[in-house]
Every structure is written in structure tokens, then in C-alpha cells.
Enzyme design. Structure first.
Site, PDB file in Angstrom:
ATOM      1  N   GLU A  51     -26.347  12.848   7.066  1.00  0.00           N
ATOM      2  CA  GLU A  51     -25.636  13.278   8.276  1.00  0.00           C
ATOM      3  C   GLU A  51     -24.325  13.973   7.916  1.00  0.00           C
ATOM      4  OE1 GLU A  51     -25.645   9.633  10.650  1.00  0.00           O
ATOM      5  OE2 GLU A  51     -27.811   9.536  10.381  1.00  0.00           O
ATOM      6  N   TRP A  79     -28.258   6.456   2.609  1.00  0.00           N
ATOM      7  CA  TRP A  79     -28.897   7.775   2.611  1.00  0.00           C
ATOM      8  C   TRP A  79     -28.735   8.499   3.947  1.00  0.00           C
ATOM      9  CZ3 TRP A  79     -29.615  11.398  -0.474  1.00  0.00           C
ATOM     10  CH2 TRP A  79     -30.446  12.467  -0.157  1.00  0.00           C
ATOM     11  N   HIS A 100     -37.497   4.904  -9.221  1.00  0.00           N
ATOM     12  CA  HIS A 100     -38.474   3.823  -9.010  1.00  0.00           C
ATOM     13  C   HIS A 100     -39.832   4.173  -9.624  1.00  0.00           C
ATOM     14  CE1 HIS A 100     -35.459   1.913  -6.720  1.00  0.00           C
ATOM     15  NE2 HIS A 100     -35.580   2.654  -5.626  1.00  0.00           N
ATOM     16  N   SER A 134     -26.316   8.227   6.062  1.00  0.00           N
ATOM     17  CA  SER A 134     -24.938   8.703   6.179  1.00  0.00           C
ATOM     18  C   SER A 134     -24.706   9.951   5.329  1.00  0.00           C
ATOM     19  CB  SER A 134     -23.953   7.603   5.780  1.00  0.00           C
ATOM     20  OG  SER A 134     -23.979   6.576   6.756  1.00  0.00           O
ATOM     21  N   ASP A 143     -43.533   1.589   5.653  1.00  0.00           N
ATOM     22  CA  ASP A 143     -42.359   1.799   4.825  1.00  0.00           C
ATOM     23  C   ASP A 143     -42.840   1.808   3.371  1.00  0.00           C
ATOM     24  OD1 ASP A 143     -39.059   1.087   5.269  1.00  0.00           O
ATOM     25  OD2 ASP A 143     -39.866   1.047   3.228  1.00  0.00           O
ATOM     26  N   HIS A 200     -33.992   1.315   8.109  1.00  0.00           N
ATOM     27  CA  HIS A 200     -35.336   1.651   7.670  1.00  0.00           C
ATOM     28  C   HIS A 200     -36.245   1.886   8.878  1.00  0.00           C
ATOM     29  CE1 HIS A 200     -35.757   0.879   3.219  1.00  0.00           C
ATOM     30  NE2 HIS A 200     -34.512   0.555   3.436  1.00  0.00           N
ATOM     31  N   SER A 210     -15.462   3.388  12.606  1.00  0.00           N
ATOM     32  CA  SER A 210     -16.541   2.602  13.194  1.00  0.00           C
ATOM     33  C   SER A 210     -16.493   1.237  12.516  1.00  0.00           C
ATOM     34  CB  SER A 210     -17.892   3.274  12.940  1.00  0.00           C
ATOM     35  OG  SER A 210     -18.930   2.377  13.258  1.00  0.00           O
ATOM     36  N   TRP A 255     -18.885   1.245  17.427  1.00  0.00           N
ATOM     37  CA  TRP A 255     -20.055   2.089  17.161  1.00  0.00           C
ATOM     38  C   TRP A 255     -19.750   3.506  17.622  1.00  0.00           C
ATOM     39  CZ3 TRP A 255     -24.155   1.229  14.246  1.00  0.00           C
ATOM     40  CH2 TRP A 255     -25.277   2.064  14.342  1.00  0.00           C
ATOM     41  N   PHE A 306     -36.286  -8.387  -5.186  1.00  0.00           N
ATOM     42  CA  PHE A 306     -36.213  -7.005  -4.694  1.00  0.00           C
ATOM     43  C   PHE A 306     -36.501  -6.006  -5.822  1.00  0.00           C
ATOM     44  CE2 PHE A 306     -34.665  -3.477  -2.128  1.00  0.00           C
ATOM     45  CZ  PHE A 306     -35.192  -3.853  -0.891  1.00  0.00           C
TER      46      PHE A 306
HETATM   47  C1  U2F Z   1     -29.369   1.129   4.226  1.00  0.00           C
HETATM   48  O1  U2F Z   1     -28.288   1.815   4.739  1.00  0.00           O
HETATM   49  P1  U2F Z   1     -27.368   1.536   6.020  1.00  0.00           P
HETATM   50  O2  U2F Z   1     -28.201   1.215   7.195  1.00  0.00           O
HETATM   51  O3  U2F Z   1     -26.280   0.577   5.726  1.00  0.00           O
HETATM   52  O4  U2F Z   1     -26.649   2.980   6.146  1.00  0.00           O
HETATM   53  P2  U2F Z   1     -27.198   4.434   6.401  1.00  0.00           P
HETATM   54  O5  U2F Z   1     -28.440   4.756   5.693  1.00  0.00           O
HETATM   55  O6  U2F Z   1     -26.041   5.289   6.121  1.00  0.00           O
HETATM   56  O7  U2F Z   1     -27.517   4.431   7.942  1.00  0.00           O
HETATM   57  C2  U2F Z   1     -26.582   4.083   8.906  1.00  0.00           C
HETATM   58  C3  U2F Z   1     -27.057   4.722  10.203  1.00  0.00           C
HETATM   59  O8  U2F Z   1     -26.342   4.144  11.291  1.00  0.00           O
HETATM   60  C4  U2F Z   1     -25.779   5.157  12.082  1.00  0.00           C
HETATM   61  C5  U2F Z   1     -25.609   6.349  11.170  1.00  0.00           C
HETATM   62  C6  U2F Z   1     -26.807   6.231  10.235  1.00  0.00           C
HETATM   63  O9  U2F Z   1     -27.925   6.900  10.782  1.00  0.00           O
HETATM   64  O10 U2F Z   1     -25.593   7.522  11.930  1.00  0.00           O
HETATM   65  N1  U2F Z   1     -24.470   4.747  12.621  1.00  0.00           N
HETATM   66  C7  U2F Z   1     -24.110   5.185  13.853  1.00  0.00           C
HETATM   67  O11 U2F Z   1     -24.827   5.949  14.515  1.00  0.00           O
HETATM   68  N2  U2F Z   1     -22.906   4.786  14.378  1.00  0.00           N
HETATM   69  C8  U2F Z   1     -22.053   3.994  13.689  1.00  0.00           C
HETATM   70  O12 U2F Z   1     -20.984   3.697  14.244  1.00  0.00           O
HETATM   71  C9  U2F Z   1     -22.419   3.566  12.387  1.00  0.00           C
HETATM   72  C10 U2F Z   1     -23.641   3.959  11.888  1.00  0.00           C
HETATM   73  C11 U2F Z   1     -29.080   0.902   2.764  1.00  0.00           C
HETATM   74  F1  U2F Z   1     -27.933   0.161   2.670  1.00  0.00           F
HETATM   75  C12 U2F Z   1     -28.913   2.231   2.058  1.00  0.00           C
HETATM   76  O13 U2F Z   1     -28.630   2.007   0.710  1.00  0.00           O
HETATM   77  C13 U2F Z   1     -30.162   3.096   2.242  1.00  0.00           C
HETATM   78  O14 U2F Z   1     -29.902   4.373   1.750  1.00  0.00           O
HETATM   79  C14 U2F Z   1     -30.506   3.191   3.732  1.00  0.00           C
HETATM   80  C15 U2F Z   1     -31.789   3.957   3.980  1.00  0.00           C
HETATM   81  O15 U2F Z   1     -32.868   3.334   3.370  1.00  0.00           O
HETATM   82  O16 U2F Z   1     -30.578   1.912   4.345  1.00  0.00           O
END
Ligand code: U2F
Length: 443
Positions: free
Chosen positions: A348, A343, A144, A345, A113, A20, A296, A322, A190
Site C-alpha cells: 500500500e 506485506w 521458503h 503495508s 492459504d 491473511h 493508527s 483505525w 511455524f
Molecule cells: C501479517 O501482517 P499484518 O496484518 O500485521 O500487517 P499488513 O500485512 O501490513 O496488513 C495490515 C493491513 O491492515 C490495514 C492495512 C493493511 O491492509 O491497510 N490497516 C488499516 O486499514 N487501517 C489501520 O489503521 C491499520 C491497518 C504479518 F505480520 C506480515 O508479516 C505479513 O506480511 C502479512 C501478510 O501475510 O500478515
């Protein structure tokens, strides 16, 4: 709150968990480059700020400031990754209020946020506009904002397979795909937070989001009719990549040596680690099929994966803690992304043009998963919703070696093109971002 001959100052409230705060800081960085006479205070927990503000430059005029994380003395992170979030929410909004007071500053605007519905009242007290940033996609946002409507149409705790025909663009979405807290578990802290957020967002001065209008036009249209100042400004990572993308584990060089569209890339984001049982099944599937893989992996590989797995797969697999994910997904050798459907992921993967194998865990991930599979049709949900050896092998084969997989790659390529166009000079996200810049300039 206009002050003559003084620099303006904006307070930013970050949510310090999952991915976030990273996109919010990217937005603030980009704004600080675009509106040169504004200072920003980035209110966040010390832990989160520490990881965000050590990673490089571009932070002039953005001051990190601490808020209390609410953890009891001596707290140690256990197995439940949501526990620190629950403590934090108990301390909120008091922790932000006292941090603002202690700063002794007067602010001209508040950017937070989107989760922080309480900021509306704070902004009113400060007599400044409130701009929010929603870090996930348009579908969860519509859910929401429309939670009361959904609850009155579907009831609480009804059957999981009932579809949401009544909501624009949602006829393929089932009740069980909705974020928890929408029509079940509605009393959790939540769920209450998200419900309040949905009710209050229509009253924000602007709702910016990390998405683009063309990604889901029917849903975005419905959202616009509910949120008068909705600004899709993403995929923001294309406008302002985070300064932490270096490839210290040599993934790109390793990918250079694999055939086009052959590699399975695996990651479950920043919060989740699948159960030992599922990790084992996934590892067995990777070992049994012929595709190379890049994983990863958070945690101790030797302890968490089957004995001897590393040694046996060293020719075809690379496991690292990573990766620079955006660059990895854009590499031509990557053929599929095994993902939890966070989101960032999903976005990307779209930018990379890579189809997905989805294993959603919590929050809006199931909704993203269902959208990828049944609306956009460029991915599959893992059979039964959990990794099994056979289910995983089947999914890998569909995407990496079938005609269906090729079609998915074509489909995601179309959306990739639209994403690139959105952030181009005359694209929709650029126009929306410029609108936001103008808004901030006029504060
Ligand atoms: C929460 O999501 P997460 O933080 O678990 O996952 P992502 O939204 O997919 O973001 C992961 C980020 O970490 C980066 C990747 C993403 O930008 O590129 N990353 C990386 O650079 N290298 C790695 O080896 C592993 C990850 C939540 F769980 C979700 O439900 C929400 O959608 C999200 C956004 O609010 O936040």
C-alpha cells in the site's frame, strides 16, 4: 469432478490470523464475480468470519463456514499474540477435515492459504485441483521454496551478516534478514509449517500471489523456474478493495489541512504493538521534531504514551484506533510511513508512492525491510533496529526533509507506476488473473 447441469462448488480454507483471510476473501469475491456459476464455501474460524462477513455486500454465493479454533475452554488472550496461532495449528488439519465432512458437500476445487501444505493431500483425496494463495511477497516465497538449498549453503545458526550471493537477487540480503525458522529456530511448529509449504507448493495446480511480476523481476523469474504455475495477480487491493475503508475518525479531512508530503503516518499492522519503551521513544521523537503525524494506534493511548503527550501534541498530531490505510497512504500530504513492513503495508505504501521508515518485528518483515532499504532504496531501517528518540528523529529528517528523501520518493513513484500498469486492462496481473478465472471456469 465435473458434474453436468449442477452448479460447481469450491471449498476455500482461510488462515484466520494477521492479514491473511482479508486478501483471500477479496480474491474469492473477485472470482465469484468473474465466474458466475460457482459457489464458494469459506472455511475459517467463527471469530475471523464474523469480522469478515459483517462488513458489507458482494458476498453472494460465498458461504462462511466454521472450523474449530483449537483454543482450550476459557482461554484468554495474553501478551503473546502468537499463542492462539499455536493452538490453532495443533487443531489443524483435523478441524478443516471435520468441517468439510460436516458440510456434507461435494467440492469441485480447493483454494487455500499457501500455508496449508496439507491441502494437497486433501485435494487428492477429493480428486480436485488445489489452488493456493500466498499473501506475502516474492522474496519470502523464494526463501521458503529454497529453504533446503539455503540451509545447505549457509548451515544452521551461522553468522547473521553472511549474504546470500548464491540465491538470484539476494546478494544484499543477510542471513539475519531471513524469516525466523529458515536458518535458526528451525524446529518451531511455524518453521516446520513453512518448510513443508515450500516443499509442497511446486505440486499445487496454481500458486497465486498478492504481488506483481515487475516488482522484483529477478526473484520472480527464479520463482517461476521452481513453481510452474505461479500467478502474480496483485496488488490485489487495487482490483478488489475491501469494503471496510470508511473514514469514521476524519483522517482524510485532517490530512487535507496539512502541507504536501509533510505528514508521518504510523501503523504496525494487525498483530504487533511495540514495547512500552519503544512507544515512548517514538512519541518523544514525534514531539521533538516539527513534522505533523497521524498514528493508527491499538490500545489505550493515555496509558501507553507519555503523560501529557496527547495534550501537548494535539495541534500537530492525530491518534486514532483505525484508518482507511490505502486511502491515507494515497493522500498527497503523507510524506513517510513508519511501518512494521507487513506485506500489505509495504504494497500500500508503494501504491501511495510513500517512502518508509522500517521497524520489522517477525516473520518475513525483516526481509521486506531489507528489500525496501537495500534493494529498492526507498526507505530506511530504524537505526539499531529499534525505536530510540534520536534514531527516529534522524530517520524522519532523512525522508521528510533531505534530498535523499526526495530521491526515495522518486524511486517509489517508479514502482507505483508499474503496480498500476500491472492491474490495468493489458497488464501482467490482469493476464494472470484471467488465466486463473479460466482455470476455475474449466473445473
Ligand atoms: C501479517 O501482517 P499484518 O496484518 O500485521 O500487517 P499488513 O500485512 O501490513 O496488513 C495490515 C493491513 O491492515 C490495514 C492495512 C493493511 O491492509 O491497510 N490497516 C488499516 O486499514 N487501517 C489501520 O489503521 C491499520 C491497518 C504479518 F505480520 C506480515 O508479516 C505479513 O506480511 C502479512 C501478510 O501475510 O500478515
Amino acid at each position: 469432478a465435473h458434474r453436468e447441469n449442477a452448479q460447481k462448488h469450491i471449498a476455500v480454507f482461510a488462515f484466520p490470523f494477521a492479514t491473511h483471510a482479508v486478501p483471500l476473501l477479496s480474491l474469492v469475491r473477485k472470482l465469484s464475480e468473474s465466474v458466475p456459476d460457482v459457489n464458494f464455501s469459506f472455511f475459517n474460524t467463527p471469530q475471523s468470519n464474523q469480522s469478515l462477513f459483517t462488513k458489507g455486500n458482494g458476498f453472494e454465493r460465498i458461504e462462511p463456514r466454521s472450523v474449530d479454533n483449537g483454543l482450550p475452554e476459557g482461554f484468554r488472550i495474553g501478551r503473546n499474540p502468537h499463542e492462539p496461532v499455536e493452538y490453532f495449528l495443533k487443531a489443524t488439519p483435523g478441524n478443516y477435515k471435520s468441517a468439510v465432512e460436516e458440510s456434507g458437500l461435494t467440492f469441485d476445487g480447493l483454494i487455500t492459504d499457501a500455508l496449508y501444505w496439507f491441502a494437497k493431500e486433501m485435494a487428492e483425496e477429493m480428486r480436485v485441483p488445489w489452488v493456493t494463495y500466498f499473501t506475502a511477497g516474492p522474496r519470502p516465497l523464494l526463501v521458503h521454496v529454497d529453504t533446503d538449498n539455503i540451509r545447505s549453503c549457509m548451515g544452521i545458526n551461522g553468522p547473521e551478516d553472511e549474504t546470500l550471493e548464491f540465491l538470484p537477487g539476494f546478494s544484499a540480503i543477510r542471513s539475519g534478514d531471513l524469516p525466523e525458522g529458515t536458518v535458526s529456530g528451525v524446529d518451531s511448529p511455524f518453521a516446520t509449517l513453512l518448510h513443508k509449504m515450500g516443499q509442497i507448493l511446486p505440486h499445487a495446480s496454481a500458486v497465486a500471489m498478492n504481488s506483481f511480476e515487475e516488482i522484483d523481476p529477478i526473484v520472480v523469474q527464479a520463482l517461476k523456474s521452481r513453481l510452474p504455475n505461479l500467478l502474480n495477480i496483485g496488488p490485489f487491493i487495487l482490483k478488489s478493495p475491501p469494503p471496510c475503508g470508511s473514514d469514521i475518525h476524519g483522517c482524510l479531512e485532517w490530512l487535507d489541512q496539512r502541507p504536501t508530503s509533510s505528514v508521518a503516518y504510523i501503523s504496525f499492522g494487525s498483530v504487533i504493538t511495540p514495547s512500552p519503551h519503544e512507544l515512548k521513544a517514538l512519541a518523544e521523537a514525534l514531539e521533538a521534531c516539527e513534522f505533523p503525524f497521524l498514528w493508527s494506534f491499538r490500545g489505550n493511548v493515555e496509558e501507553m504514551l507519555p503523560e501529557g503527550f496527547l495534550e501537548r501534541t494535539k495541534e500537530k498530531g492525530l491518534i486514532v484506533p483505525w484508518v482507511p490505510q490505502l486511502t491515507v497512504l494515497a493522500h498527497p500530504s503523507v510524506g513517510v510511513f513508519v511501518t512494521h513492513c507487513g506485506w500489505n503495508s509495504v504494497t500500500e505504501s508503494i501504491i501511495g508512492g510513500v517512502p518508509m521508515i522500517c521497524r520489522a518485528f517477525f516473520g518475513e518483515q525483516k526481509l521486506n525491510q531489507r528489500t525496501v532499504e537495500a534493494v529498492w532504496e526507498f526507505g530506511v531501517t530504524i537505526e539499531g533496529g529499534k525505536f530510540t528518540k534520536n534514531g527516529t528523529m534522524k530517520a524522519l529528517k532523512v525522508i521528510l526533509s533531505s534530498e535523499k528523501g526526495k530521491l526515495m520518493r522518486e524511486k517509489i513513484g517508479v514502482l507505483k507506476q508499474l503496480a498500476l500498469e500491472a492491474v490495468d486492462t493489458d497488464g501482467s496481473s490482469t493476464a494472470n488473473f484471467n488465466f486463473l478465472v479460466e482455470f476455475i471456469t474449466k473445473l
